[in-house]
Design a protein around this motif. Structure first.
Motif, PDB file in Angstrom:
ATOM      1  N   ASN A 175       0.779  -1.239   0.000  1.00  0.00           N
ATOM      2  CA  ASN A 175       0.000   0.000   0.000  1.00  0.00           C
ATOM      3  C   ASN A 175       0.809   1.286   0.000  1.00  0.00           C
ATOM      4  O   ASN A 175       0.269   2.343  -0.312  1.00  0.00           O
ATOM      5  N   TYR A 176       2.081   1.231   0.382  1.00  0.00           N
ATOM      6  CA  TYR A 176       2.823   2.458   0.617  1.00  0.00           C
ATOM      7  C   TYR A 176       4.084   2.588  -0.239  1.00  0.00           C
ATOM      8  O   TYR A 176       5.076   3.191   0.172  1.00  0.00           O
ATOM      9  N   GLY A 177       4.038   2.031  -1.446  1.00  0.00           N
ATOM     10  CA  GLY A 177       5.127   2.266  -2.374  1.00  0.00           C
ATOM     11  C   GLY A 177       6.345   1.391  -2.152  1.00  0.00           C
ATOM     12  O   GLY A 177       6.301   0.369  -1.467  1.00  0.00           O
ATOM     13  N   CYS A 178       7.457   1.811  -2.755  1.00  0.00           N
ATOM     14  CA  CYS A 178       8.703   1.036  -2.748  1.00  0.00           C
ATOM     15  C   CYS A 178       9.872   1.945  -2.358  1.00  0.00           C
ATOM     16  O   CYS A 178       9.873   3.145  -2.668  1.00  0.00           O
TER      17      CYS A 178
ATOM     18  N   PHE B 254      12.478   6.795  -2.855  1.00  0.00           N
ATOM     19  CA  PHE B 254      11.102   6.304  -2.754  1.00  0.00           C
ATOM     20  C   PHE B 254      10.425   6.404  -4.119  1.00  0.00           C
ATOM     21  O   PHE B 254      10.665   7.347  -4.878  1.00  0.00           O
ATOM     22  N   THR B 255       9.582   5.423  -4.427  1.00  0.00           N
ATOM     23  CA  THR B 255       8.760   5.488  -5.637  1.00  0.00           C
ATOM     24  C   THR B 255       7.486   4.697  -5.406  1.00  0.00           C
ATOM     25  O   THR B 255       7.363   3.956  -4.420  1.00  0.00           O
ATOM     26  N   GLU B 256       6.549   4.827  -6.299  1.00  0.00           N
ATOM     27  CA  GLU B 256       5.340   4.022  -6.283  1.00  0.00           C
ATOM     28  C   GLU B 256       5.304   3.198  -7.566  1.00  0.00           C
ATOM     29  O   GLU B 256       5.540   3.724  -8.661  1.00  0.00           O
ATOM     30  N   VAL B 257       5.020   1.905  -7.433  1.00  0.00           N
ATOM     31  CA  VAL B 257       4.998   0.986  -8.555  1.00  0.00           C
ATOM     32  C   VAL B 257       3.566   0.495  -8.773  1.00  0.00           C
ATOM     33  O   VAL B 257       2.902   0.084  -7.822  1.00  0.00           O
ATOM     34  N   THR B 258       3.107   0.543 -10.001  1.00  0.00           N
ATOM     35  CA  THR B 258       1.804  -0.022 -10.331  1.00  0.00           C
ATOM     36  C   THR B 258       1.981  -1.524 -10.523  1.00  0.00           C
ATOM     37  O   THR B 258       2.668  -1.958 -11.451  1.00  0.00           O
ATOM     38  N   PRO B 259       1.385  -2.364  -9.659  1.00  0.00           N
ATOM     39  CA  PRO B 259       1.671  -3.800  -9.687  1.00  0.00           C
ATOM     40  C   PRO B 259       1.388  -4.478 -11.024  1.00  0.00           C
ATOM     41  O   PRO B 259       2.150  -5.344 -11.463  1.00  0.00           O
ATOM     42  N   SER B 260       0.301  -4.098 -11.683  1.00  0.00           N
ATOM     43  CA  SER B 260      -0.114  -4.811 -12.895  1.00  0.00           C
ATOM     44  C   SER B 260       0.697  -4.436 -14.123  1.00  0.00           C
ATOM     45  O   SER B 260       0.725  -5.178 -15.109  1.00  0.00           O
ATOM     46  N   THR B 261       1.386  -3.287 -14.077  1.00  0.00           N
ATOM     47  CA  THR B 261       2.143  -2.822 -15.243  1.00  0.00           C
ATOM     48  C   THR B 261       3.622  -2.598 -14.963  1.00  0.00           C
ATOM     49  O   THR B 261       4.412  -2.463 -15.899  1.00  0.00           O
ATOM     50  N   CYS B 262       3.997  -2.511 -13.677  1.00  0.00           N
ATOM     51  CA  CYS B 262       5.368  -2.182 -13.255  1.00  0.00           C
ATOM     52  C   CYS B 262       5.764  -0.755 -13.636  1.00  0.00           C
ATOM     53  O   CYS B 262       6.966  -0.428 -13.673  1.00  0.00           O
ATOM     54  N   ASP B 263       4.793   0.103 -13.952  1.00  0.00           N
ATOM     55  CA  ASP B 263       5.091   1.522 -14.152  1.00  0.00           C
ATOM     56  C   ASP B 263       5.418   2.154 -12.799  1.00  0.00           C
ATOM     57  O   ASP B 263       4.861   1.758 -11.770  1.00  0.00           O
TER      58      ASP B 263
ATOM     59  N   GLU C 146       9.557   7.763  10.118  1.00  0.00           N
ATOM     60  CA  GLU C 146       8.374   8.268  10.807  1.00  0.00           C
ATOM     61  C   GLU C 146       7.516   9.086   9.839  1.00  0.00           C
ATOM     62  O   GLU C 146       7.989   9.566   8.809  1.00  0.00           O
ATOM     63  N   GLY C 147       6.247   9.265  10.195  1.00  0.00           N
ATOM     64  CA  GLY C 147       5.362  10.160   9.460  1.00  0.00           C
ATOM     65  C   GLY C 147       4.808   9.599   8.171  1.00  0.00           C
ATOM     66  O   GLY C 147       4.339  10.353   7.316  1.00  0.00           O
ATOM     67  N   ILE C 148       4.832   8.268   8.013  1.00  0.00           N
ATOM     68  CA  ILE C 148       4.310   7.660   6.787  1.00  0.00           C
ATOM     69  C   ILE C 148       2.796   7.516   6.879  1.00  0.00           C
ATOM     70  O   ILE C 148       2.266   6.969   7.846  1.00  0.00           O
ATOM     71  N   ASP C 149       2.106   8.031   5.886  1.00  0.00           N
ATOM     72  CA  ASP C 149       0.668   7.808   5.761  1.00  0.00           C
ATOM     73  C   ASP C 149       0.297   7.913   4.289  1.00  0.00           C
ATOM     74  O   ASP C 149       1.169   8.109   3.429  1.00  0.00           O
ATOM     75  N   SER C 150      -0.983   7.774   3.985  1.00  0.00           N
ATOM     76  CA  SER C 150      -1.411   7.742   2.587  1.00  0.00           C
ATOM     77  C   SER C 150      -1.128   9.046   1.856  1.00  0.00           C
ATOM     78  O   SER C 150      -0.920   9.057   0.641  1.00  0.00           O
TER      79      SER C 150
ATOM     80  N   THR D 243       1.450  11.148   2.775  1.00  0.00           N
ATOM     81  CA  THR D 243       2.906  11.356   2.800  1.00  0.00           C
ATOM     82  C   THR D 243       3.580   9.992   2.862  1.00  0.00           C
ATOM     83  O   THR D 243       4.187   9.619   3.873  1.00  0.00           O
ATOM     84  N   PRO D 244       3.512   9.209   1.794  1.00  0.00           N
ATOM     85  CA  PRO D 244       4.050   7.847   1.840  1.00  0.00           C
ATOM     86  C   PRO D 244       5.564   7.790   2.003  1.00  0.00           C
ATOM     87  O   PRO D 244       6.096   6.754   2.419  1.00  0.00           O
ATOM     88  N   GLN D 245       6.258   8.893   1.684  1.00  0.00           N
ATOM     89  CA  GLN D 245       7.706   8.905   1.863  1.00  0.00           C
ATOM     90  C   GLN D 245       8.112   9.283   3.286  1.00  0.00           C
ATOM     91  O   GLN D 245       9.293   9.263   3.627  1.00  0.00           O
ATOM     92  N   GLY D 246       7.129   9.613   4.152  1.00  0.00           N
ATOM     93  CA  GLY D 246       7.429   9.924   5.540  1.00  0.00           C
ATOM     94  C   GLY D 246       8.060  11.281   5.738  1.00  0.00           C
ATOM     95  O   GLY D 246       8.211  12.069   4.791  1.00  0.00           O
ATOM     96  N   THR D 247       8.468  11.545   6.982  1.00  0.00           N
ATOM     97  CA  THR D 247       8.957  12.886   7.329  1.00  0.00           C
ATOM     98  C   THR D 247      10.308  12.908   8.036  1.00  0.00           C
ATOM     99  O   THR D 247      11.011  13.917   7.982  1.00  0.00           O
ATOM    100  N   SER D 248      10.696  11.839   8.736  1.00  0.00           N
ATOM    101  CA  SER D 248      11.942  11.872   9.506  1.00  0.00           C
ATOM    102  C   SER D 248      12.381  10.452   9.853  1.00  0.00           C
ATOM    103  O   SER D 248      11.616   9.492   9.698  1.00  0.00           O
ATOM    104  N   TRP D 249      13.628  10.340  10.352  1.00  0.00           N
ATOM    105  CA  TRP D 249      14.179   9.057  10.780  1.00  0.00           C
ATOM    106  C   TRP D 249      14.361   9.019  12.285  1.00  0.00           C
ATOM    107  O   TRP D 249      14.773  10.018  12.883  1.00  0.00           O
ATOM    108  N   THR D 250      14.073   7.874  12.898  1.00  0.00           N
ATOM    109  CA  THR D 250      14.319   7.660  14.320  1.00  0.00           C
ATOM    110  C   THR D 250      15.308   6.511  14.488  1.00  0.00           C
ATOM    111  O   THR D 250      15.112   5.425  13.939  1.00  0.00           O
TER     112      THR D 250
END
Length: 256
Positions: free
Chosen positions: A153-156, A167-176, A211-215, A217-224
């Motif tokens: 659900n949250y990309g690659c 970070f990227t988002e991949v379309t499963p059926s096409t690999c775009d 941290e901060g990952i949601d629909s 902001t899938p790339q999040g906001t910071s590292w812990t």
């Protein structure tokens, strides 16, 4: 000083900021571990693949594999010659492809990278249904990475040879893909899990969680930073458990 684990069993829990780590089921010395959909697989220094049932590791055939992954597309592995296999009906079946690392955690698609860092994707319609030896058509993605991991659900997420994180988002059926977004930080491995949790391992064996990952902001906001009792070589997260392999080959099971 932090304890340094040897082959002897661990008998107590270790508490750190945000994490409680205990000894996991051992198959010493472990090298790589992957968890997904309630399942856990691993490889050891002898290049044997194992599946966790309860508290016991069970060897998955006699094929020598250096990397295994479990997810919606099933269990996939890579042998010492970078050939790709899928676990079907109790054995690994050659599935074509030339990868040094493979990831089955996406929404049915399988991704991976070669030893020359090219990036490849197997469409979900092909990967999930694959059952027998036959040629497979992998899609080559733009860019160069040395490690690549996807969730449902949250990309690659990927890291390149310069330890840059993307970070990227991949379309499963096409690999775009949606294009690469550079994320601050440096790492040599990155793992994203079904719920969107992202963890990286640095060249010094430190572990960080995004941290901060949601629909939105899938790339999040910071590292812990997650302090660990030893240098870490590999991590994977599933169902609230962070599975950790130390540089000494010991497996830890952490709740973070």
């Amino acid at each position: 000083l932090l304890p340094q684990y040897k082959h002897s069993p661990l008998t107590c829990a270790f508490f750190f900021t945000g994490c409680t780590c205990t000894e996991g089921p051992q198959q010493f010395p472990a090298v790589q571990i992957d968890a997904g959909q309630g399942n856990v697989v691993m490889t050891d220094s002898n290049n044997h693949a194992y599946f966790l049932l309860g508290s016991q590791w069970y060897k998955m055939g006699s094929l020598n594999l250096k990397h295994v992954s479990v997810g919606p597309a099933g269990i996939w592995g890579v042998d010492l010659n970078n050939r790709v296999y899928k676990y079907v009906a109790g054995s690994f079946v050659f599935a074509n492809g030339d990868l040094q690392q493979v990831d089955a955690g996406g929404d049915g698609q399988v991704v991976g990278v070669t030893n020359t860092f090219t990036i490849h994707c197997l469409k979900s319609t092909i990967a999930s249904a694959y059952r027998k030896q036959s040629p497979l058509s992998w899609t080559t993605l733009p860019g160069l990475l040395m490690y690549f991991s996807c969730s449902t659900n949250y990309g690659c997420w990927g890291v390149n040879s310069a330890q840059n994180i993307f970070f990227t988002e991949v379309t499963p059926s096409t690999c775009d893909i949606s294009g690469w977004t550079h994320v601050e930080g440096a790492a040599v491995k990155v793992e994203i899990e079904t719920d969107g949790s992202v963890f990286v391992v640095t060249k010094d064996g430190d572990v960080f969680q995004r941290e901060g990952i949601d629909s939105s902001t899938p790339q999040g906001t910071s590292w812990t930073h997650l302090p660990m009792p030893s240098r870490i070589s590999h991590v994977s997260y599933d169902h609230g458990n962070l599975w950790v392999v130390t540089d000494y080959g010991t497996i830890l099971k952490c709740v973070c």
